[in-house]
Design a protein around this motif. Structure first.
Motif, PDB file in Angstrom:
ATOM      1  N   LEU A  72      29.653  26.045 -19.702  1.00  0.00           N
ATOM      2  CA  LEU A  72      30.181  24.678 -19.723  1.00  0.00           C
ATOM      3  C   LEU A  72      29.449  23.794 -20.733  1.00  0.00           C
ATOM      4  O   LEU A  72      30.084  23.071 -21.505  1.00  0.00           O
ATOM      5  N   SER A  73      28.138  23.855 -20.767  1.00  0.00           N
ATOM      6  CA  SER A  73      27.384  23.021 -21.716  1.00  0.00           C
ATOM      7  C   SER A  73      27.816  23.301 -23.149  1.00  0.00           C
ATOM      8  O   SER A  73      27.994  22.378 -23.953  1.00  0.00           O
ATOM      9  N   GLU A  74      28.005  24.580 -23.465  1.00  0.00           N
ATOM     10  CA  GLU A  74      28.437  24.947 -24.815  1.00  0.00           C
ATOM     11  C   GLU A  74      29.838  24.424 -25.114  1.00  0.00           C
ATOM     12  O   GLU A  74      30.118  23.953 -26.213  1.00  0.00           O
ATOM     13  N   LYS A  75      30.734  24.506 -24.117  1.00  0.00           N
ATOM     14  CA  LYS A  75      32.098  24.003 -24.319  1.00  0.00           C
ATOM     15  C   LYS A  75      32.106  22.493 -24.533  1.00  0.00           C
ATOM     16  O   LYS A  75      32.864  21.981 -25.354  1.00  0.00           O
ATOM     17  N   LEU A  76      31.261  21.779 -23.775  1.00  0.00           N
ATOM     18  CA  LEU A  76      31.179  20.330 -23.944  1.00  0.00           C
ATOM     19  C   LEU A  76      30.742  19.975 -25.366  1.00  0.00           C
ATOM     20  O   LEU A  76      31.322  19.095 -26.008  1.00  0.00           O
ATOM     21  N   ILE A  77      29.744  20.672 -25.854  1.00  0.00           N
ATOM     22  CA  ILE A  77      29.254  20.417 -27.217  1.00  0.00           C
ATOM     23  C   ILE A  77      30.312  20.792 -28.246  1.00  0.00           C
ATOM     24  O   ILE A  77      30.569  20.053 -29.206  1.00  0.00           O
ATOM     25  N   GLU A  78      30.960  21.925 -28.046  1.00  0.00           N
ATOM     26  CA  GLU A  78      31.994  22.388 -28.985  1.00  0.00           C
ATOM     27  C   GLU A  78      33.137  21.381 -29.085  1.00  0.00           C
ATOM     28  O   GLU A  78      33.592  21.056 -30.180  1.00  0.00           O
ATOM     29  N   ILE A  79      33.607  20.880 -27.960  1.00  0.00           N
ATOM     30  CA  ILE A  79      34.703  19.905 -27.955  1.00  0.00           C
ATOM     31  C   ILE A  79      34.292  18.654 -28.721  1.00  0.00           C
ATOM     32  O   ILE A  79      35.057  18.110 -29.516  1.00  0.00           O
ATOM     33  N   GLN A  80      33.063  18.200 -28.499  1.00  0.00           N
ATOM     34  CA  GLN A  80      32.597  16.998 -29.181  1.00  0.00           C
ATOM     35  C   GLN A  80      32.511  17.205 -30.698  1.00  0.00           C
ATOM     36  O   GLN A  80      32.829  16.307 -31.473  1.00  0.00           O
ATOM     37  N   HIS A  81      32.116  18.388 -31.126  1.00  0.00           N
ATOM     38  CA  HIS A  81      31.984  18.663 -32.555  1.00  0.00           C
ATOM     39  C   HIS A  81      33.331  18.904 -33.233  1.00  0.00           C
ATOM     40  O   HIS A  81      33.470  18.637 -34.425  1.00  0.00           O
ATOM     41  N   ASP A  82      34.316  19.385 -32.477  1.00  0.00           N
ATOM     42  CA  ASP A  82      35.587  19.777 -33.071  1.00  0.00           C
ATOM     43  C   ASP A  82      36.613  18.654 -33.168  1.00  0.00           C
ATOM     44  O   ASP A  82      37.660  18.844 -33.764  1.00  0.00           O
ATOM     45  N   HIS A  83      36.370  17.510 -32.571  1.00  0.00           N
ATOM     46  CA  HIS A  83      37.351  16.428 -32.593  1.00  0.00           C
ATOM     47  C   HIS A  83      37.076  15.455 -33.725  1.00  0.00           C
ATOM     48  O   HIS A  83      35.956  15.356 -34.225  1.00  0.00           O
ATOM     49  N   LEU A  84      38.116  14.724 -34.103  1.00  0.00           N
ATOM     50  CA  LEU A  84      38.004  13.730 -35.161  1.00  0.00           C
ATOM     51  C   LEU A  84      37.534  12.393 -34.602  1.00  0.00           C
ATOM     52  O   LEU A  84      37.950  11.338 -35.053  1.00  0.00           O
ATOM     53  N   VAL A  85      36.665  12.462 -33.599  1.00  0.00           N
ATOM     54  CA  VAL A  85      36.119  11.282 -32.956  1.00  0.00           C
ATOM     55  C   VAL A  85      34.631  11.257 -33.256  1.00  0.00           C
ATOM     56  O   VAL A  85      33.963  12.285 -33.185  1.00  0.00           O
ATOM     57  N   HIS A  86      34.129  10.098 -33.612  1.00  0.00           N
ATOM     58  CA  HIS A  86      32.702   9.973 -33.889  1.00  0.00           C
ATOM     59  C   HIS A  86      31.951   9.838 -32.575  1.00  0.00           C
ATOM     60  O   HIS A  86      32.265   8.973 -31.763  1.00  0.00           O
ATOM     61  N   ILE A  87      30.980  10.693 -32.365  1.00  0.00           N
ATOM     62  CA  ILE A  87      30.092  10.574 -31.221  1.00  0.00           C
ATOM     63  C   ILE A  87      28.922   9.728 -31.708  1.00  0.00           C
ATOM     64  O   ILE A  87      28.106  10.176 -32.520  1.00  0.00           O
ATOM     65  N   LEU A  88      28.858   8.496 -31.254  1.00  0.00           N
ATOM     66  CA  LEU A  88      27.827   7.589 -31.734  1.00  0.00           C
ATOM     67  C   LEU A  88      26.490   7.849 -31.050  1.00  0.00           C
ATOM     68  O   LEU A  88      25.438   7.665 -31.656  1.00  0.00           O
ATOM     69  N   CYS A  89      26.560   8.259 -29.791  1.00  0.00           N
ATOM     70  CA  CYS A  89      25.340   8.452 -29.018  1.00  0.00           C
ATOM     71  C   CYS A  89      25.698   9.178 -27.727  1.00  0.00           C
ATOM     72  O   CYS A  89      26.809   9.035 -27.211  1.00  0.00           O
ATOM     73  N   SER A  90      24.784   9.967 -27.219  1.00  0.00           N
ATOM     74  CA  SER A  90      24.986  10.551 -25.893  1.00  0.00           C
ATOM     75  C   SER A  90      23.645  10.602 -25.173  1.00  0.00           C
ATOM     76  O   SER A  90      22.589  10.695 -25.797  1.00  0.00           O
ATOM     77  N   THR A  91      23.728  10.503 -23.860  1.00  0.00           N
ATOM     78  CA  THR A  91      22.545  10.555 -23.008  1.00  0.00           C
ATOM     79  C   THR A  91      22.806  11.564 -21.906  1.00  0.00           C
ATOM     80  O   THR A  91      23.879  11.563 -21.292  1.00  0.00           O
ATOM     81  N   HIS A  92      21.833  12.404 -21.660  1.00  0.00           N
ATOM     82  CA  HIS A  92      21.944  13.450 -20.650  1.00  0.00           C
ATOM     83  C   HIS A  92      20.898  13.197 -19.576  1.00  0.00           C
ATOM     84  O   HIS A  92      19.720  13.022 -19.884  1.00  0.00           O
ATOM     85  N   VAL A  93      21.346  13.163 -18.317  1.00  0.00           N
ATOM     86  CA  VAL A  93      20.459  12.897 -17.184  1.00  0.00           C
ATOM     87  C   VAL A  93      20.669  13.972 -16.133  1.00  0.00           C
ATOM     88  O   VAL A  93      21.812  14.338 -15.828  1.00  0.00           O
ATOM     89  N   HIS A  94      19.591  14.471 -15.564  1.00  0.00           N
ATOM     90  CA  HIS A  94      19.667  15.440 -14.473  1.00  0.00           C
ATOM     91  C   HIS A  94      19.726  14.678 -13.151  1.00  0.00           C
ATOM     92  O   HIS A  94      18.763  14.014 -12.782  1.00  0.00           O
ATOM     93  N   ILE A  95      20.868  14.766 -12.467  1.00  0.00           N
ATOM     94  CA  ILE A  95      21.037  14.055 -11.198  1.00  0.00           C
ATOM     95  C   ILE A  95      20.317  14.801 -10.078  1.00  0.00           C
ATOM     96  O   ILE A  95      19.589  14.222  -9.292  1.00  0.00           O
TER      97      ILE A  95
END
Length: 137
Positions: A72-95
């Motif tokens: 899942l983590s790899e798919k999340l990253i892949e989707i973010q890299h493959d779209h024509l949307v700019h990812i300005l920032c992301s934050t990851h937190v362990h709940i």
């Protein structure tokens, strides 16, 4: 009549809905019913303008997912890299031991942002994918 003149109007509601609104007004410390209703209207207008915009829009995607879900983590990253949307920032937190929360600030055409959100929401192991429409740039 100017565009900024205050108008009064009447709204009819079932009593149960009125009581729920009154409780929410009190819980959120609104000074008046009018300010509460204005905020609801503004939110709807922003959503409409955001979805109809030809300009780039900005949104915040909140994702809660099971990080033990294989790949899942790899798919999340892949989707973010493959779209024509700019990812300005992301934050990851362990709940907790199984769940993570990510906030991803996105910029791009509304239709492309919505496609990215839908792809992420559909992934196995994603418990929540909620987009907050922040504005038009």
């Amino acid at each position: 009549m100017s565009n900024d003149e205050t108008l009064r109007f009447t709204v009819s509601l079932p009593q149960s809905l009125f009581e729920e609104i009154e409780a929410d007004i009190e819980a959120r410390s609104y000074q008046s019913r009018s300010e509460y209703i204005r905020d609801l209207f503004r939110d709807r207008i922003v959503d409409k303008q955001w979805n109809n915009s030809l300009e780039d829009v900005v949104g915040v995607l909140t994702v809660i997912f099971d990080h033990h879900q294989r790949g899942l983590s790899e798919k999340l990253i892949e989707i973010q890299h493959d779209h024509l949307v700019h990812i300005l920032c992301s934050t990851h937190v362990h709940i907790d031991h199984h769940r993570c929360l990510e906030t991803i600030i996105l910029k791009g055409q509304a239709s492309q942002v919505n496609q990215l959100v839908n792809k992420i929401a559909a992934l196995k192991g994603v418990n929540l994918a909620r987009l907050s429409r922040a504005g038009i740039v």
